[in-house]
Motif scaffolding. Structure first.
Motif, PDB file in Angstrom:
ATOM      1  N   THR A   1       0.825  -1.212   0.000  1.00  0.00           N
ATOM      2  CA  THR A   1       0.000   0.000   0.000  1.00  0.00           C
ATOM      3  C   THR A   1       0.858   1.260   0.000  1.00  0.00           C
ATOM      4  OG1 THR A   1      -1.710  -1.208   1.205  1.00  0.00           O
ATOM      5  CG2 THR A   1      -1.854   1.197   1.210  1.00  0.00           C
ATOM      6  N   ALA A   2       1.942   1.254   0.757  1.00  0.00           N
ATOM      7  CA  ALA A   2       2.811   2.437   0.814  1.00  0.00           C
ATOM      8  C   ALA A   2       3.423   2.724  -0.557  1.00  0.00           C
ATOM      9  CB  ALA A   2       3.915   2.228   1.850  1.00  0.00           C
ATOM     10  N   TYR A   3       3.766   1.690  -1.293  1.00  0.00           N
ATOM     11  CA  TYR A   3       4.331   1.874  -2.630  1.00  0.00           C
ATOM     12  C   TYR A   3       3.277   2.448  -3.569  1.00  0.00           C
ATOM     13  CZ  TYR A   3       6.647   0.804  -7.047  1.00  0.00           C
ATOM     14  OH  TYR A   3       7.217   0.899  -8.289  1.00  0.00           O
TER      15      TYR A   3
ATOM     16  N   ARG B   1       0.654   4.240  -2.813  1.00  0.00           N
ATOM     17  CA  ARG B   1       0.407   5.644  -2.468  1.00  0.00           C
ATOM     18  C   ARG B   1       1.524   6.545  -2.983  1.00  0.00           C
ATOM     19  NH1 ARG B   1      -1.406   3.870   2.831  1.00  0.00           N
ATOM     20  NH2 ARG B   1       0.684   4.371   3.609  1.00  0.00           N
ATOM     21  N   ALA B   2       2.751   6.053  -2.936  1.00  0.00           N
ATOM     22  CA  ALA B   2       3.898   6.878  -3.316  1.00  0.00           C
ATOM     23  C   ALA B   2       3.900   7.194  -4.814  1.00  0.00           C
ATOM     24  CB  ALA B   2       5.201   6.182  -2.928  1.00  0.00           C
TER      25      ALA B   2
ATOM     26  N   LEU C   1      12.684   3.546  -3.337  1.00  0.00           N
ATOM     27  CA  LEU C   1      11.303   3.157  -3.056  1.00  0.00           C
ATOM     28  C   LEU C   1      11.075   1.685  -3.406  1.00  0.00           C
ATOM     29  CD1 LEU C   1       8.348   3.952  -2.312  1.00  0.00           C
ATOM     30  CD2 LEU C   1       8.052   4.552  -4.727  1.00  0.00           C
TER      31      LEU C   1
ATOM     32  N   HIS D   1      10.598  -2.015  -0.798  1.00  0.00           N
ATOM     33  CA  HIS D   1       9.472  -2.951  -0.843  1.00  0.00           C
ATOM     34  C   HIS D   1       9.828  -4.246  -1.566  1.00  0.00           C
ATOM     35  CE1 HIS D   1       6.719   0.009   0.842  1.00  0.00           C
ATOM     36  NE2 HIS D   1       7.247   0.891   0.034  1.00  0.00           N
TER      37      HIS D   1
END
Length: 534
Positions: free
Chosen positions: A201-203, A205-206, A246, A250
């Motif tokens: 999810t963080a990836y 969003r980024a 990034l 991940h």
């Protein structure tokens, strides 16, 4: 050579030929001496020159694929302990690095004391057979996935649900891939999250909202350059300089991204496959990518077309309401006031005729002349309002005369010159075709007035040499339309023109000309109008 020896040699030749034809090699392993005998065909199956080296059990085991080696050794141990026949599949690695799949069938031979004396059996090369079966199974599953996606599209399911179905189906077909779909933002320079249920999810969003560009990772570069971008190793590829940390955070090590196009070749987004180790696509992955991008393009185009239809419908209603409001205002403000004054004059006339006093200095003839002028003014206003709704010249004198009339009105409104040329003369066309072409001229001139800042406009109306098509060209000397604006699905003016022409099998194109300005070209088959009875 004796007759028996000759017969044995002939049988051995026949056996060798049969093994070569069927890709079956035979073997025998003497457990006590560890000596292994292979037939010539088995040497060839292993990619080794026949009789070129001695074979041992350890050498055989060294050629088994590392992922299958433990299972193969266990099968052999169990066969020796249990006895009887045994069957298993194994992959072997040839000296050139190629991998083959063997179907092994063997049997344990015991001595008089019941101990395993030897193992003998056959190995059949089933690589192509397995690949064919797996390919058929994969194709069947692809068809099933496509069918599910088409059902979602046909039922107007939310785009997010359809894209999720595509992504999950591809991940199921090609593990351990992680699939992702990004959508190109309406501004044409950023990407937006579409579907990536198994990306962190963080990836996600980024990268949501990230700009496209020539060094914007795999997806941003693919969208910018409108080509497939295969990055085998994110750690070393220069396209990932700005996104490498990034991806590393991940555990993403490879990314292959392919643009998703619409029917006109416009980029709608990207379809990407991620891997957690460096990797390049093979033929199977390329086929999956091609089919997935095609399905994603259909899904996105369907939603965009629905949005365009809703927007066009809303715009149509808005224009209708604007026209109704304008008509109501003019009738109320202009005709209403004129008729009120007319009524007052009639009242005055009635009083005068009946002998009542009149305004000083006003004669009956003067009042009648005033009333006559007022009636003329009302008639002129009615004609103008009627012409705004539908010009009578279009029905009375035809398409060319109506275009010339509209060009004159355009000159009066904008101050730009507008020249009309044609080879159609006084030829009459079907009512619906004439109306469609005339409204396209109106919309084109409206766009010129709003956006072009032009000083000169030319309108050319011609029939083709075979008189089977009508061709209209509206050219201005203004700032010129951009390629993106010409293809923008949200440009409702252009969309409306295209839809009018499409009703009759025609086309509308809009492009910027090299010497400045814009040219709008319309082609409508004339037989289309005759075919629908107009």
């Amino acid at each position: 050579m004796s007759h028996d020896d000759d017969r044995v040699a002939r049988i051995e030749r026949q056996l060798a030929a049969a093994q070569a034809i069927t890709h079956i090699g035979s073997w025998e392993w003497d457990v006590r001496t560890n000596a292994v005998e292979w037939s010539d065909e088995l040497y060839r199956i292993y990619g080794i020159e026949p009789r070129s080296r001695p074979i041992t059990y350890e050498f055989f085991l060294s050629r088994v694929h590392p992922d299958d080696r433990e299972n193969t050794a266990r099968k052999v141990r169990e066969a020796i302990e249990r006895g009887g026949r045994f069957v298993y599949l194994e992959r072997i690695v040839r000296p050139d690095g190629s991998v083959r799949v063997l179907d092994t069938i063997g049997e344990v031979v015991r001595d008089d004391e019941g101990n395993a004396r030897s193992l003998l059996g056959t190995c059949r090369d089933v690589t192509e057979e397995r690949a064919r079966d797996e390919g058929m199974a994969r194709t069947r599953r692809l068809h099933e996935a496509e069918h599910r996606v088409l059902e979602l599209i046909a039922t107007s399911a939310p785009l997010s649900r359809t894209l999720d179905c595509i992504v999950l189906s591809i991940e199921d077909l090609a593990p351990p891939t992680i699939a992702s779909i990004l959508l190109l933002d309406p501004d044409g320079v950023h990407v937006r999250h579409g579907s990536a249920p198994h990306l962190p999810t963080a990836y996600t969003r980024a990268i949501d909202g990230a700009p496209i560009g020539p060094r914007a990772g795999s997806c941003g570069t693919a969208a910018y350059e409108k080509r497939q971008v295969i990055v085998e190793n994110i750690e070393t590829d220069p396209l990932w300089v700005d996104y490498r940390d990034l991806a590393r955070a991940h555990g993403l090590r490879a990314c292959w991204s392919t643009p998703i196009y619409d029917a006109d070749g416009r980029v709608l987004g990207t379809f990407a496959l991620y891997y957690r180790e460096p990797r390049r696509p093979g033929a199977e992955e390329r086929e999956i990518i091609e089919r997935a991008t095609r399905m994603a393009g259909i899904a996105i185009m369907r939603v965009q077309l629905e949005e365009q239809l809703r927007a066009l419908t809303a715009r149509t209603e808005e224009v209708r309401e604007e026209e109704r409001t304008g008509i109501a205002r003019e009738i109320h403000d202009e005709l209403g006031q004129a008729l009120t004054a007319f009524k007052m004059d009639l009242s005055w006339l009635g009083r005068r005729i009946s002998g009542e006093s009149s305004a000083p200095g006003t004669t009956l003839l003067e009042k009648l002349a005033s009333m006559s002028n007022m009636v003329d003014d009302v008639i002129e206003r009615v004609r103008r309002i009627s012409a705004e709704l539908r010009p009578g010249v279009l029905d009375d004198l035809g398409l060319l005369a109506a275009i010339e009339w509209e060009a004159q009105r355009f000159e009066e409104r904008s101050g730009a010159t507008c020249v009309v040329t044609s080879n159609v003369g006084d030829r009459q066309f079907g009512r619906d075709v004439s109306t469609a072409v005339f409204r396209i001229v109106q919309e084109a001139l409206t766009n010129v007035a709003r956006h072009a800042r032009a000083t000169h406009v030319t309108i050319r109306l011609d029939t083709a040499a075979d008189e089977r098509a009508l061709r209209l060209e509206v050219r201005d000397d203004g700032v010129g339309i951009s390629d993106d604006a010409a293809r923008n699905p949200r440009a409702l003016g252009l969309l409306g023109m295209r839809e009018r022409a499409r009703r009759f099998g025609g086309t509308v194109t809009s492009r910027r000309v090299p010497d400045g300005g814009t040219v709008v070209t319309v082609e409508v088959p004339l037989e289309a109008g005759r075919r629908v009875g107009v």
